[in-house]
Design a protein around this motif. Structure first.
Motif, PDB file in Angstrom:
ATOM      1  N   ALA A 289       0.820  -1.222   0.000  1.00  0.00           N
ATOM      2  CA  ALA A 289       0.000   0.000   0.000  1.00  0.00           C
ATOM      3  C   ALA A 289       0.850   1.266   0.000  1.00  0.00           C
ATOM      4  O   ALA A 289       0.323   2.366  -0.158  1.00  0.00           O
ATOM      5  N   GLU A 290       2.151   1.127   0.180  1.00  0.00           N
ATOM      6  CA  GLU A 290       3.023   2.308   0.222  1.00  0.00           C
ATOM      7  C   GLU A 290       3.409   2.750  -1.178  1.00  0.00           C
ATOM      8  O   GLU A 290       3.846   1.953  -1.990  1.00  0.00           O
ATOM      9  N   ILE A 291       3.236   4.034  -1.417  1.00  0.00           N
ATOM     10  CA  ILE A 291       3.543   4.621  -2.716  1.00  0.00           C
ATOM     11  C   ILE A 291       5.042   4.905  -2.771  1.00  0.00           C
ATOM     12  O   ILE A 291       5.625   5.426  -1.829  1.00  0.00           O
ATOM     13  N   GLY A 292       5.672   4.609  -3.899  1.00  0.00           N
ATOM     14  CA  GLY A 292       7.100   4.841  -4.061  1.00  0.00           C
ATOM     15  C   GLY A 292       7.417   6.252  -4.539  1.00  0.00           C
ATOM     16  O   GLY A 292       6.558   6.978  -5.052  1.00  0.00           O
ATOM     17  N   ALA A 293       8.657   6.640  -4.364  1.00  0.00           N
ATOM     18  CA  ALA A 293       9.109   7.985  -4.721  1.00  0.00           C
ATOM     19  C   ALA A 293       8.970   8.259  -6.214  1.00  0.00           C
ATOM     20  O   ALA A 293       8.618   9.371  -6.617  1.00  0.00           O
ATOM     21  N   TYR A 294       9.231   7.248  -7.061  1.00  0.00           N
ATOM     22  CA  TYR A 294       9.115   7.462  -8.502  1.00  0.00           C
ATOM     23  C   TYR A 294       7.675   7.791  -8.894  1.00  0.00           C
ATOM     24  O   TYR A 294       7.429   8.704  -9.685  1.00  0.00           O
ATOM     25  N   ARG A 295       6.733   7.058  -8.344  1.00  0.00           N
ATOM     26  CA  ARG A 295       5.321   7.325  -8.687  1.00  0.00           C
ATOM     27  C   ARG A 295       4.904   8.712  -8.225  1.00  0.00           C
ATOM     28  O   ARG A 295       4.220   9.435  -8.953  1.00  0.00           O
ATOM     29  N   ILE A 296       5.306   9.089  -7.016  1.00  0.00           N
ATOM     30  CA  ILE A 296       4.936  10.424  -6.529  1.00  0.00           C
ATOM     31  C   ILE A 296       5.539  11.497  -7.429  1.00  0.00           C
ATOM     32  O   ILE A 296       4.861  12.466  -7.789  1.00  0.00           O
ATOM     33  N   ALA A 297       6.799  11.327  -7.829  1.00  0.00           N
ATOM     34  CA  ALA A 297       7.438  12.307  -8.722  1.00  0.00           C
ATOM     35  C   ALA A 297       6.702  12.380 -10.061  1.00  0.00           C
ATOM     36  O   ALA A 297       6.451  13.475 -10.586  1.00  0.00           O
ATOM     37  N   GLU A 298       6.342  11.231 -10.605  1.00  0.00           N
ATOM     38  CA  GLU A 298       5.587  11.218 -11.866  1.00  0.00           C
ATOM     39  C   GLU A 298       4.223  11.890 -11.694  1.00  0.00           C
ATOM     40  O   GLU A 298       3.778  12.645 -12.562  1.00  0.00           O
ATOM     41  N   ASP A 299       3.557  11.622 -10.573  1.00  0.00           N
ATOM     42  CA  ASP A 299       2.256  12.244 -10.298  1.00  0.00           C
ATOM     43  C   ASP A 299       2.392  13.757 -10.130  1.00  0.00           C
ATOM     44  O   ASP A 299       1.524  14.519 -10.564  1.00  0.00           O
TER      45      ASP A 299
END
Length: 193
Positions: free
Chosen positions: A95-105
């Protein structure tokens, strides 16, 4: 204007994070960042993750008549931590979001936005992993998103509209050589003394 851009960027992230909003997940720590982190501050940085920090990276200006157009570079710094591994912090796990996904978002969230300010549309230009040694030992991932925008400011000084009323002009000209050393310039006063 730089402070206004940073404040608006922080407000934009806060408004779109959380369940049922554009991002669909919470980011508990959203703050401005001055770009300085030392070993002592590291523990504080990792206390609450995921986190997004907004920092002014640099600005370059170019004169355009009576105004100066600034190109501003912003950095959005994403910090995540996963007790499993540093790789899980980067890519996400469960359930934890990774740094790459947050940066892309964040790139999608800011792309072509003006944040209700008189700025050029924001352009995300680069996502870069930032890997200080201490991040690995803490099973943390730090990823930077670089964005560019621009804004225009007035150049302080003379009101250029008032320059149509000048007092003196200098004219330089070439005369055929006469050999007498005569002055080849003159100054004309436009108002009587």
């Amino acid at each position: 204007m730089i402070d206004a851009i940073i404040t608006a960027a922080l407000d934009h992230i806060r408004a779109h994070q959380g369940a049922g909003k554009a991002l669909g997940y919470a980011i508990p720590r959203i703050e401005a960042f001055d770009g300085q982190v030392n070993e002592t501050q590291m523990a504080q940085l990792l206390q609450t993750t995921p986190a997004v920090f907004v920092a002014f990276a640099k600005g370059t200006g170019a004169e355009q008549g009576s105004r100066r157009h600034w190109t501003a570079t912003l950095s959005l710094i994403v910090v995540t931590r996963n007790l499993a591994t540093e790789g899980a912090a980067r890519a996400g796990k469960g359930a934890e979001i990774g740094a790459y996904r947050i940066a892309e978002d964040m790139a999608v969230l800011f792309d072509r936005r003006t944040l209700d300010l008189e700025i050029d549309a924001i352009e995300p230009v680069e996502i870069t992993p930032i890997v200080p040694g201490w991040a690995r030992t803490q099973k943390a991932a730090i990823v930077g998103l670089t964005c560019k925008t621009g804004f225009t400011t007035a150049i302080p000084g003379a009101d250029l509209a008032a320059l149509d009323d000048f007092l003196r002009a200098r004219f330089d000209f070439d005369l055929p050589p006469s050999g007498n050393g005569a002055d080849t310039s003159t100054t004309a006063n436009t108002r009587p003394s």
